[in-house]
Write a protein that holds these residues in place. Structure first.
Motif, PDB file in Angstrom:
ATOM      1  N   LEU A 174     -14.430  -3.854 -25.422  1.00 10.75           N
ATOM      2  CA  LEU A 174     -14.644  -5.226 -25.883  1.00 10.75           C
ATOM      3  C   LEU A 174     -15.812  -5.323 -26.851  1.00 10.75           C
ATOM      4  N   CYS A 175     -15.710  -6.284 -27.791  1.00 12.83           N
ATOM      5  CA  CYS A 175     -16.755  -6.462 -28.802  1.00 12.83           C
ATOM      6  C   CYS A 175     -17.166  -7.917 -28.956  1.00 12.83           C
ATOM      7  N   GLY A 176     -17.086  -8.684 -27.901  1.00  8.30           N
ATOM      8  CA  GLY A 176     -17.477 -10.078 -27.952  1.00  8.30           C
ATOM      9  C   GLY A 176     -17.899 -10.563 -26.587  1.00  8.30           C
ATOM     10  N   VAL A 177     -18.610 -11.704 -26.547  1.00  6.11           N
ATOM     11  CA  VAL A 177     -19.111 -12.197 -25.258  1.00  6.11           C
ATOM     12  C   VAL A 177     -18.736 -13.654 -24.989  1.00  6.11           C
ATOM     13  N   ASP A 178     -18.149 -14.342 -25.967  1.00  5.11           N
ATOM     14  CA  ASP A 178     -17.856 -15.770 -25.814  1.00  5.11           C
ATOM     15  C   ASP A 178     -16.420 -15.990 -25.347  1.00  5.11           C
ATOM     16  N   ILE A 179     -16.285 -16.556 -24.135  1.00  8.88           N
ATOM     17  CA  ILE A 179     -14.972 -16.862 -23.561  1.00  8.88           C
ATOM     18  C   ILE A 179     -14.816 -18.380 -23.520  1.00  8.88           C
ATOM     19  N   ASP A 180     -13.886 -18.888 -24.314  1.00  6.52           N
ATOM     20  CA  ASP A 180     -13.723 -20.331 -24.465  1.00  6.52           C
ATOM     21  C   ASP A 180     -12.765 -20.882 -23.399  1.00  6.52           C
ATOM     22  N   LYS A 181     -13.058 -20.552 -22.144  1.00  7.55           N
ATOM     23  CA  LYS A 181     -12.210 -20.976 -21.019  1.00  7.55           C
ATOM     24  C   LYS A 181     -13.095 -21.303 -19.833  1.00  7.55           C
ATOM     25  N   LEU A 182     -12.472 -21.886 -18.798  1.00  8.64           N
ATOM     26  CA  LEU A 182     -13.184 -22.164 -17.555  1.00  8.64           C
ATOM     27  C   LEU A 182     -13.376 -20.911 -16.728  1.00  8.64           C
ATOM     28  N   TYR A 183     -12.601 -19.883 -17.022  1.00  9.93           N
ATOM     29  CA  TYR A 183     -12.650 -18.654 -16.240  1.00  9.93           C
ATOM     30  C   TYR A 183     -12.263 -17.485 -17.138  1.00  9.93           C
ATOM     31  N   CYS A 184     -12.422 -16.262 -16.625  1.00 13.45           N
ATOM     32  CA  CYS A 184     -12.092 -15.063 -17.401  1.00 13.45           C
ATOM     33  C   CYS A 184     -10.582 -14.838 -17.422  1.00 13.45           C
ATOM     34  N   ALA A 185      -9.871 -15.630 -18.212  1.00 15.17           N
ATOM     35  CA  ALA A 185      -8.422 -15.477 -18.315  1.00 15.17           C
ATOM     36  C   ALA A 185      -8.094 -14.173 -19.025  1.00 15.17           C
ATOM     37  N   ASN A 186      -6.934 -13.627 -18.712  1.00 12.95           N
ATOM     38  CA  ASN A 186      -6.532 -12.322 -19.219  1.00 12.95           C
ATOM     39  C   ASN A 186      -6.537 -12.275 -20.751  1.00 12.95           C
ATOM     40  N   TRP A 187      -5.837 -13.216 -21.388  1.00 13.94           N
ATOM     41  CA  TRP A 187      -5.738 -13.191 -22.845  1.00 13.94           C
ATOM     42  C   TRP A 187      -7.070 -13.518 -23.513  1.00 13.94           C
ATOM     43  N   ALA A 188      -7.921 -14.333 -22.852  1.00 14.34           N
ATOM     44  CA  ALA A 188      -9.238 -14.649 -23.403  1.00 14.34           C
ATOM     45  C   ALA A 188     -10.087 -13.388 -23.513  1.00 14.34           C
ATOM     46  N   VAL A 189      -9.911 -12.461 -22.561  1.00  8.40           N
ATOM     47  CA  VAL A 189     -10.641 -11.190 -22.609  1.00  8.40           C
ATOM     48  C   VAL A 189     -10.017 -10.261 -23.637  1.00  8.40           C
ATOM     49  N   VAL A 190      -8.689 -10.241 -23.726  1.00  8.76           N
ATOM     50  CA  VAL A 190      -7.986  -9.381 -24.692  1.00  8.76           C
ATOM     51  C   VAL A 190      -8.434  -9.715 -26.113  1.00  8.76           C
ATOM     52  N   LYS A 191      -8.646 -11.007 -26.403  1.00  8.94           N
ATOM     53  CA  LYS A 191      -9.050 -11.416 -27.753  1.00  8.94           C
ATOM     54  C   LYS A 191     -10.432 -10.902 -28.138  1.00  8.94           C
ATOM     55  N   LEU A 192     -11.217 -10.473 -27.151  1.00  6.20           N
ATOM     56  CA  LEU A 192     -12.552  -9.936 -27.437  1.00  6.20           C
ATOM     57  C   LEU A 192     -12.527  -8.442 -27.737  1.00  6.20           C
TER      58      LEU A 192
END
Length: 318
Positions: A174-192
């Protein structure tokens, strides 16, 4: 910079932006969400205990409904406790290891709930098809053994889907730290991820086509059901009583899930945070709360059994 950070020995911290909107009135949000959680658990447990305790409700349709309610409790319990805890915190950050743990636990269970819900609704459509289109052969086709086999397969199939998806995600650098969700959703992490995510995209398409195929099966079932229901008033009454709740449940769940998936993948981060939050959790909040209410109101046997169960409880206390 981000690559060197991820390769260093520093502890990586993700920022969950989805909870920023709750800071000003967090105690009000906490009470409201807690009431929703308690009500959801109460409604689902009421239907489960009613179906388990009443022998006359041990038919395939009610067993599938019991499984639907149990799955609703699983989905709610994976979401509500974590969100209640996070709302009371002053800062909404999570470590890299904590985020992976959340994916393994909370998100694993949430995605399991989603896939199991969809599969169970497909099985319920098949059950209604057999009941209305082949009523004379219903008990020969839908034996108790077959019912439990279908329930078990729905759980195993969902577990396999989630396991593969989560396995692909945690292998990504991963190369990012900002998750624009209420929780660590699967696709939100994949986008990082800082590498090509083609494998995740392909698997996402496989899941999409898999559940699209299930939707086609449901559609075919209901086309045949409606054809039969139009023949007589008795069949129309049976359709309205047993199939309409299923259709409402299915439409509500599919629409909630569709909006969340589309928004996560293609939505804009510039839109209102409150709107993004609602779209992100609707499929976790509305179906588990709405399902027992819809079935409880529409199915006469359940409505009567619930009333009798509470009457007996009050009579014992007196």
């Amino acid at each position: 910079l981000m690559t060197s950070l991820f390769n260093s020995s520093q502890e990586i911290v993700f920022v969950l932006h989805g909870l920023n909107v709750t800071q000003t009135n967090r105690h009000i949000y906490f009470v409201f969400i807690l009431i929703l959680y308690i009500l959801t658990i109460f409604m689902n447990l009421t239907l489960i205990f009613t179906i388990v305790l009443e022998k006359m409700l041990h038919d395939p349709m009610y067993l599938f409904l019991c499984n639907l309610c149990f799955n609703g409790i699983i989905g709610s319990s994976a979401f509500y406790p974590k969100i209640l805890f996070d709302i009371l915190l002053d800062t909404h950050v999570i470590t890299y290891n904590g985020c992976l743990t959340q994916i393994f636990l909370t998100i694993y269970v949430i995605y399991f709930y989603v896939y199991c819900e969809f599969t169970n609704l497909t099985v319920m459509a098949y059950d209604r098809y057999v009941a209305i289109c082949k009523p004379l052969h219903y008990h020969c086709i839908m034996t108790i053994r077959k019912v439990w086999t279908l329930i078990l397969l729905s759980w195993l199939f969902s577990w396999l889907e989630v396991t593969i998806g989560i396995g692909i995600t945690i292998s990504l650098p991963l190369c990012g730290v900002d998750i624009d969700k209420l929780y660590c959703a699967n696709w939100a992490v994949v986008k990082l991820s800082c590498v090509d995510t083609t494998l995740s995209n392909v698997y996402g398409l496989v899941l999409t086509f898999s559940h699209f195929f299930q939707s086609i099966l449901i559609l075919i079932s209901y086309v045949n059901i409606i054809k039969v229901a139009l023949r007589s008033r008795a069949e129309r009454r049976k359709f309205m009583q047993t199939c309409l709740p299923h259709l409402i449940t299915l439409a509500n769940f599919e629409m909630s899930l569709f909006f969340d998936v589309m928004y996560v993948r293609y939505g804009s981060n510039t839109s209102l945070l409150a709107l993004r939050n609602i779209m992100a959790v609707e499929f976790l909040v509305v179906p588990p709360l709405l399902n027992p209410i819809i079935y409880g109101m529409n199915l006469t046997h359940i409505r009567k059994s619930v009333g009798q169960m509470f009457k007996r409880k009050f009579a014992v206390r007196r």
